[in-house]
Design an enzyme around this catalytic site. Sequence first.
Site, short mmCIF file in Angstrom:
data_model
loop_
_atom_site.label_atom_id
_atom_site.label_comp_id
_atom_site.label_asym_id
_atom_site.label_seq_id
_atom_site.Cartn_x
_atom_site.Cartn_y
_atom_site.Cartn_z
CB ALA A 134 -0.94 -0.01 1.21
NE ARG A 267 -0.01 14.96 -2.42
CZ ARG A 267 -1.01 14.23 -2.89
NH1 ARG A 267 -1.94 14.79 -3.65
NH2 ARG A 267 -1.10 12.96 -2.63
CB ILE A 362 26.84 23.69 -15.37
CG1 ILE A 362 25.71 24.01 -16.35
CG2 ILE A 362 27.68 24.94 -15.07
CD1 ILE A 362 24.68 24.99 -15.85
N GLY A 365 33.25 17.12 -15.36
CA GLY A 365 33.76 15.98 -14.58
C GLY A 365 33.64 16.22 -13.08
CD GLU A 388 3.42 14.31 2.27
OE1 GLU A 388 2.57 15.07 1.77
OE2 GLU A 388 3.30 13.82 3.39
CB THR A 390 4.67 8.95 -7.51
OG1 THR A 390 3.37 8.67 -8.04
CG2 THR A 390 5.10 7.83 -6.58
CB SER A 391 5.74 12.95 -10.73
OG SER A 391 6.68 13.79 -10.12
C1 LIG Z 1 13.02 7.87 1.51
C2 LIG Z 1 11.56 7.66 1.71
C3 LIG Z 1 10.94 8.15 2.85
C4 LIG Z 1 9.57 7.92 3.06
N1 LIG Z 1 8.99 8.34 4.24
C5 LIG Z 1 7.74 7.92 4.53
C6 LIG Z 1 7.21 8.13 5.84
O1 LIG Z 1 7.83 8.75 6.71
N2 LIG Z 1 5.98 7.63 6.11
C7 LIG Z 1 5.26 6.95 5.18
O2 LIG Z 1 4.15 6.52 5.51
N3 LIG Z 1 5.72 6.75 3.93
C8 LIG Z 1 6.96 7.20 3.58
N4 LIG Z 1 7.47 6.96 2.32
C9 LIG Z 1 6.67 6.21 1.35
C10 LIG Z 1 6.28 6.98 0.12
O3 LIG Z 1 5.26 7.88 0.40
C11 LIG Z 1 5.92 5.95 -0.97
O4 LIG Z 1 7.11 5.36 -1.41
C12 LIG Z 1 5.15 6.56 -2.12
O5 LIG Z 1 3.87 6.93 -1.73
C13 LIG Z 1 5.04 5.61 -3.32
O6 LIG Z 1 4.59 4.34 -2.95
P1 LIG Z 1 5.39 3.06 -3.46
O7 LIG Z 1 6.82 3.25 -3.17
O8 LIG Z 1 4.72 1.86 -2.90
O9 LIG Z 1 5.22 3.04 -5.03
P2 LIG Z 1 4.00 2.47 -5.88
O10 LIG Z 1 2.72 3.01 -5.37
O11 LIG Z 1 4.13 0.98 -5.98
O12 LIG Z 1 4.28 3.10 -7.31
C14 LIG Z 1 5.24 2.54 -8.22
C15 LIG Z 1 5.14 3.33 -9.53
O13 LIG Z 1 3.83 3.18 -10.09
C16 LIG Z 1 3.25 4.44 -10.32
N5 LIG Z 1 1.79 4.38 -10.11
C17 LIG Z 1 1.12 3.80 -9.07
N6 LIG Z 1 -0.20 3.96 -9.21
C18 LIG Z 1 -0.38 4.66 -10.36
C19 LIG Z 1 -1.51 5.17 -11.05
N7 LIG Z 1 -2.75 4.99 -10.59
N8 LIG Z 1 -1.30 5.86 -12.20
C20 LIG Z 1 -0.05 6.07 -12.67
N9 LIG Z 1 1.05 5.62 -12.07
C21 LIG Z 1 0.90 4.93 -10.93
C22 LIG Z 1 3.91 5.36 -9.30
O14 LIG Z 1 3.82 6.71 -9.69
C23 LIG Z 1 5.34 4.85 -9.32
O15 LIG Z 1 6.03 5.39 -10.41
C24 LIG Z 1 8.82 7.22 2.08
C25 LIG Z 1 9.44 6.76 0.92
C26 LIG Z 1 10.80 6.94 0.73
C27 LIG Z 1 11.43 6.36 -0.50
#
Ligand SMILES: Cc1cc2nc3c(=O)[nH]c(=O)nc-3n(C[C@H](O)[C@H](O)[C@H](O)COP(=O)(O)OP(=O)(O)OC[C@H]3O[C@@H](n4cnc5c(N)ncnc54)[C@H](O)[C@@H]3O)c2cc1C
Length: 408
Positions: A134, A267, A362, A365, A388, A390-391
């Site tokens: 999730a 955000r 810019i 190396g 928070e 993804t894009s």
């Molecule tokens: C360094 C770090 C710190 C973090 N800190 C916290 C924290 O403190 N607390 C916490 O709760 N979480 C935290 N997170 C979690 C973070 O919020 C999640 O990694 C993020 O929400 C993405 O979830 P996922 O990694 O499971 O990727 P996924 O949801 O599996 O996504 C994988 C890819 O699929 C794409 N994708 C998924 N669904 C769709 C859709 N419907 N349409 C198009 N593209 C889609 C995504 O954009 C991504 O490119 C952290 C993550 C990192 C890496």
Amino acid sequence: MAEFTMELNDEQKEVQDWLHGFAADVIRPAAAEWDEREETPWPVIQEAAKVGIYSLDFYAQQYFDPTGLGIPMAMEELFWGDAGIALSIVGTGLAAVGVLANGTEEQIGTWIPQMYGDAGDVKVAAFCSSEPDAGSDVASMRTRAVYDEAKDEWVLNGTKTWATNGGIANVHVVVAVVDSELGSKGHASFIIPPNTPGLSQGQKFKKHGIRASHTAEVVLEDVRVPGSCLLGGKEKLDERLARARERAKAGGERVKNAAMATFEASRPAVGAMAVGTARAAYEVALDYAKTREQFGRPIIDNQGVAFQLADMRTSIDAARLLVWRASWMAVNGKPFTAAEGSMSKLFASETAKKVTAEAIQILGGNGYTREYPVERMHRDAAIYTIFEGTSEIQRLVIARTLAGMPIR
Ligand SMILES: Cc1cc2nc3c(=O)[nH]c(=O)nc-3n(C[C@H](O)[C@H](O)[C@H](O)COP(=O)(O)OP(=O)(O)OC[C@H]3O[C@@H](n4cnc5c(N)ncnc54)[C@H](O)[C@@H]3O)c2cc1C
């Protein structure tokens, strides 16, 4: 409503200068070391606590700034210093805001001080929502919280992942499912007090960037917490669940929109972090382009380099304006009719990735080595397009909002 202005007021400028001084004198010089060590920079957090930057008071002051610009301004300066260290400093604030927004006065007074500790014995806190299955799809969360009425206790089981400060936190805020029929509206947040049996740290992740910030799994096995650890209290939860059930029957539209408004307001803070990293890399690239000579003249004398710097600066300023607009809207209760919060995060985070890559180019190396900070900044910048939301999720939210479609 605060009068609209494009300028920070005198008080904000003073805070900005103070934060910039801390970022330049304390954070930036420590950045390379803690990036290599991949450990929480406790001495830097302690320094921040001593001067008052690592404290609820400071965070709350910026959070409640009536112009809305307090948090973005603070984030930009701290992340300009270094993203990994800054996340170690503000990570606790993210958990504290969860309590501030949903907790009772008693919960706020009891738990937030324990999240920060004090300058002599600093503590951190973690906000745990994401799970292995999730991430973007928050509604598919599996961690369960079951109420044991006889003991007035909640019992939590599940695995959280990617938790910033997970396992090393004094206080964990954990989101869990209390009613699996209601999707994300059937979730509630719980305080897990220090040293609660059953909570343990799973894998600690070795990351691409923001390596000074601790990220780990958090495992919950029959974690029992008193009823008073449910944020907001049982009565409020029961009312909320009853309302959600009614609304779900009626189509669920308003439920989804309320959840979205919260994200829209938070955000821009991530957007501001991205602006800080982008600005830092741009400044290094600008200085380098003015001093590095090839073919008998500074490389900035080449239009190809100069125009690139012009575009970098333009994007950074545009990103900041989107962030400030969304922050101002949030604090003034303006409806996010075009998902302006998501827009600011999307544009600022993509800008940070692009600008930091261009900064490496810019510097030639040198840009590719760890002798110069832009390589680290580029690795750090990649996180902004992931956490928070993804894009892709930001684009989905913006597009669905524009189309008047519900956000899942
Ligand atoms: C360094 C770090 C710190 C973090 N800190 C916290 C924290 O403190 N607390 C916490 O709760 N979480 C935290 N997170 C979690 C973070 O919020 C999640 O990694 C993020 O929400 C993405 O979830 P996922 O990694 O499971 O990727 P996924 O949801 O599996 O996504 C994988 C890819 O699929 C794409 N994708 C998924 N669904 C769709 C859709 N419907 N349409 C198009 N593209 C889609 C995504 O954009 C991504 O490119 C952290 C993550 C990192 C890496």
